[in-house]
Design an enzyme around this catalytic site. Sequence first.
Site, PDB file in Angstrom:
ATOM      1  CB  CYS A 141      -0.757   0.088   1.265  1.00  0.00           C
ATOM      2  SG  CYS A 141      -1.889  -1.414   1.457  1.00  0.00           S
ATOM      3  NE  ARG A 172       4.922   1.636  -1.133  1.00  0.00           N
ATOM      4  CZ  ARG A 172       5.904   1.575  -0.245  1.00  0.00           C
ATOM      5  NH1 ARG A 172       6.778   2.488  -0.515  1.00  0.00           N
ATOM      6  NH2 ARG A 172       5.448   1.243   0.889  1.00  0.00           N
ATOM      7  CD1 TRP A 192      -0.247  -6.108  -2.957  1.00  0.00           C
ATOM      8  CD2 TRP A 192      -0.369  -6.796  -0.801  1.00  0.00           C
ATOM      9  NE1 TRP A 192       0.142  -7.419  -2.823  1.00  0.00           N
ATOM     10  CE2 TRP A 192       0.353  -7.819  -1.564  1.00  0.00           C
ATOM     11  CE3 TRP A 192      -0.649  -6.808   0.556  1.00  0.00           C
ATOM     12  CZ2 TRP A 192       0.634  -8.822  -0.869  1.00  0.00           C
ATOM     13  CZ3 TRP A 192      -0.082  -8.115   1.128  1.00  0.00           C
ATOM     14  CH2 TRP A 192       0.350  -9.243   0.183  1.00  0.00           C
ATOM     15  CG  ASN A 220       0.107   2.534   3.476  1.00  0.00           C
ATOM     16  OD1 ASN A 220      -0.767   2.333   2.800  1.00  0.00           O
ATOM     17  ND2 ASN A 220       1.501   2.805   3.182  1.00  0.00           N
ATOM     18  N   GLY A 221      -0.766  -0.799   6.560  1.00  0.00           N
ATOM     19  CA  GLY A 221      -0.694  -1.580   7.784  1.00  0.00           C
ATOM     20  C   GLY A 221      -1.855  -2.449   8.223  1.00  0.00           C
ATOM     21  CD  GLU A 232      17.487 -13.846  -5.846  1.00  0.00           C
ATOM     22  OE1 GLU A 232      16.890 -14.287  -4.774  1.00  0.00           O
ATOM     23  OE2 GLU A 232      16.981 -12.956  -6.561  1.00  0.00           O
ATOM     24  CE  LYS A 254      14.296 -12.344  -8.680  1.00  0.00           C
ATOM     25  NZ  LYS A 254      15.001 -11.983  -7.408  1.00  0.00           N
ATOM     26  CD  GLU A 298      10.209 -12.548  -6.857  1.00  0.00           C
ATOM     27  OE1 GLU A 298       9.975 -11.437  -6.006  1.00  0.00           O
ATOM     28  OE2 GLU A 298      11.424 -12.655  -7.251  1.00  0.00           O
ATOM     29  CG  HIS A 316      20.093 -37.406   0.920  1.00  0.00           C
ATOM     30  ND1 HIS A 316      20.672 -38.415   1.542  1.00  0.00           N
ATOM     31  CD2 HIS A 316      21.007 -36.623   0.568  1.00  0.00           C
ATOM     32  CE1 HIS A 316      21.900 -38.387   1.448  1.00  0.00           C
ATOM     33  NE2 HIS A 316      22.206 -37.560   0.905  1.00  0.00           N
ATOM     34  CE  LYS A 372      12.159  -3.226  -5.538  1.00  0.00           C
ATOM     35  NZ  LYS A 372      12.738  -4.411  -6.160  1.00  0.00           N
TER      36      LYS A 372
HETATM   37  C1  AGP Z   1      12.575 -10.178  -4.544  1.00  0.00           C
HETATM   38  O1  AGP Z   1      12.700 -10.355  -5.845  1.00  0.00           O
HETATM   39  C2  AGP Z   1      11.352 -10.110  -3.659  1.00  0.00           C
HETATM   40  N1  AGP Z   1      10.436  -9.425  -4.360  1.00  0.00           N
HETATM   41  C3  AGP Z   1      11.343 -10.259  -2.136  1.00  0.00           C
HETATM   42  O2  AGP Z   1      11.747 -11.574  -1.891  1.00  0.00           O
HETATM   43  C4  AGP Z   1      12.338  -9.350  -1.626  1.00  0.00           C
HETATM   44  O3  AGP Z   1      13.612  -9.428  -1.721  1.00  0.00           O
HETATM   45  C5  AGP Z   1      11.965  -9.167   0.061  1.00  0.00           C
HETATM   46  O4  AGP Z   1      10.606  -8.869   0.088  1.00  0.00           O
HETATM   47  C6  AGP Z   1      12.937  -8.495   0.669  1.00  0.00           C
HETATM   48  O5  AGP Z   1      12.784  -6.922   0.471  1.00  0.00           O
HETATM   49  P1  AGP Z   1      13.700  -6.043   0.970  1.00  0.00           P
HETATM   50  O6  AGP Z   1      15.133  -6.278   0.567  1.00  0.00           O
HETATM   51  O7  AGP Z   1      13.259  -4.828   0.483  1.00  0.00           O
HETATM   52  O8  AGP Z   1      13.719  -6.180   2.456  1.00  0.00           O
END
Ligand code: AGP
Length: 612
Positions: free
Chosen positions: A2, A27, A74, A100-101, A485, A489, A492, A508, A607
Amino acid sequence: MCGIIGYVGKKQAGSILIDALKRLEYRGYDSAGLALLDRGKIFPLKRVGKVCELERAQRHFRHSGTIGIGHTRWATHGNVSEKNAHPHLSNGSHFAIVHNGIIENYLQIKTFLSEKNYTFYSDTDTEILANLIDYHHHKATHLPFAEIVRKSLLHVEGTYGIAVLGKPFPDEIVVARKSSPLLIGLGDGENIIASDAAAIARYTKRVVYLNDGEIASVRPDHFSVMTADESSVDTVCHELDWEIADVNCDGYPHFMLKEIFEQPTAIENAMRGRFTRDGSSTKFGGLSLTPEALRSIDRLFFCACGTAYHACLVGKYLIEKYARIPVDVEYASEFRYRNVPLQRNTLVFVVSQSGETIDTLAALYEAKRKGYPVMGITNVVGSSIARATDAGIYQHAGFEIGVASTKAFTSQLTIFSMLALLLARRRDMDQFDGQQYVFALKSLPKVVGEVLKLSERIRSIAERYCKRERFLFLGRQAMYPIALEGALKLKEIAYVHAEAFPTAEMKHGPIALVSEETVCIFIATQRELLDKTMSSLQEVRARGGKVVVVAGDGEVEWEVFGDEVIRVPEVHGGINPIISVIPLQFFAYYVGILRGCDVDRPRNLAKSVTVE
Ligand code: AGP
């Protein structure tokens, strides 16, 4: 997640709010809205979907005003709909609020207000706040606006950044913060409030950050801040020292691709001015640790979420390998609720691109509560984490807009690599090895530039495999977090099921997943254990799995056994993880594009994650 914006001044608020909301789009959100105070009445306008939908609706909106609030939502409580979008109005439309929150005790407050005959029209926790403020106003109509909000918030448990508009207070916005960022941008005869400096940087560079528990009254020519227990606050005005360019893709089809290609510069910026004069070590002005303090560290503890957590894992491998200091890494979301035993002489780091991730912020406070000084690694100057840490390292990676972190990740890896060198040189690494390490680091922007040339080759691999539904990413040692990672990716960006394992763990359990449908991506760029990796690869092949290898450009003939081989330059172990992850970023990007996904704004993601 948000976003909040508010304007009070002489100009038309509507267009400013829409413009600022557009700058918050990166965001992640699912609906947007605004409310204007027009000739003594509050008028809301909301739309599901993009801010451009709201903008379109605003062109036909019959109301205008020089004061207003706006929001990108959001969804947390209640589905994505106009009725649940913010702003929310109190019964009788005396107050409008954006939030927000999460209000954790909202059901309790709702029951209380229902007994006082308040009616609720949305499924949100936010609407109860609008009515709670209205309730306190009616109880004591003489009270100043900020005081009404303060009294209301005394009943609230949870987290909030709020902006409130009040019909009885036509030239004032009240804002308050608890664990959700808010700042006041100071103008000439106008003030603008936001949850993110990116939204207002084009209007003013002078900002006042609110701290947790503070409430501010903001008028065109004046603002004042107090705490929840009514003490007045001496505010500090900060100059935003970062240029926020107009948000555009510079000719790239997506921000994600643009940011992948910006990595040589981001890495260069992470290193700038941070090498010692003798060319054998690094230095970080922001860390403010004496050589003695650095030497006396017995352990390091890293805390982060998501991609930043993967960067910490790479940091652990590098620091343990080169500096021989034990490192523990925890998810911030776990650490904050676990009573983790930390040893004496442990140096704690929290890592966050945005500097606003609520779990990481909470972990920071928890470590401080235990009496540990906490260092930060973050990309956003002036962010909550930057301000709450005792010292730290800025990434200087530049504004990252794509929800999937790319350049911020490799910038964090660069900083961890430099930290490993710094600590190693305080211990057992000799000057010659230090110089070799520095040489490798300095070559990084150029080598990364070479790896970026693989873009088209990786696109063609993505074309062959983009319809597959099961991907396994495999790596050993520092390449294991790189595998994690790569899988993150792909999940996501392309919404494909992908998992990562240390390569030797396959037998395993995970090898049961291997069939002709499975694509296994081996990250085999480090020199150690290559023959072991080759054996694991053969085991996958024997079961019909497809094999993609990311390998160094050395002599191993991966082409004989792999269906696809992506060759990257063979480099020093301290920078190898950086080189190895870039093909995986490209792969996720192209698979996402080929599957028709919105790679810059993947579904359900934000974001910066500012709610739990
Ligand atoms: C990254 O691709 C992600 N969107 C997500 O995992 C992100 O890294 C995580 O939310 C942490 O964000 P920050 O680095 O802003 O704390």
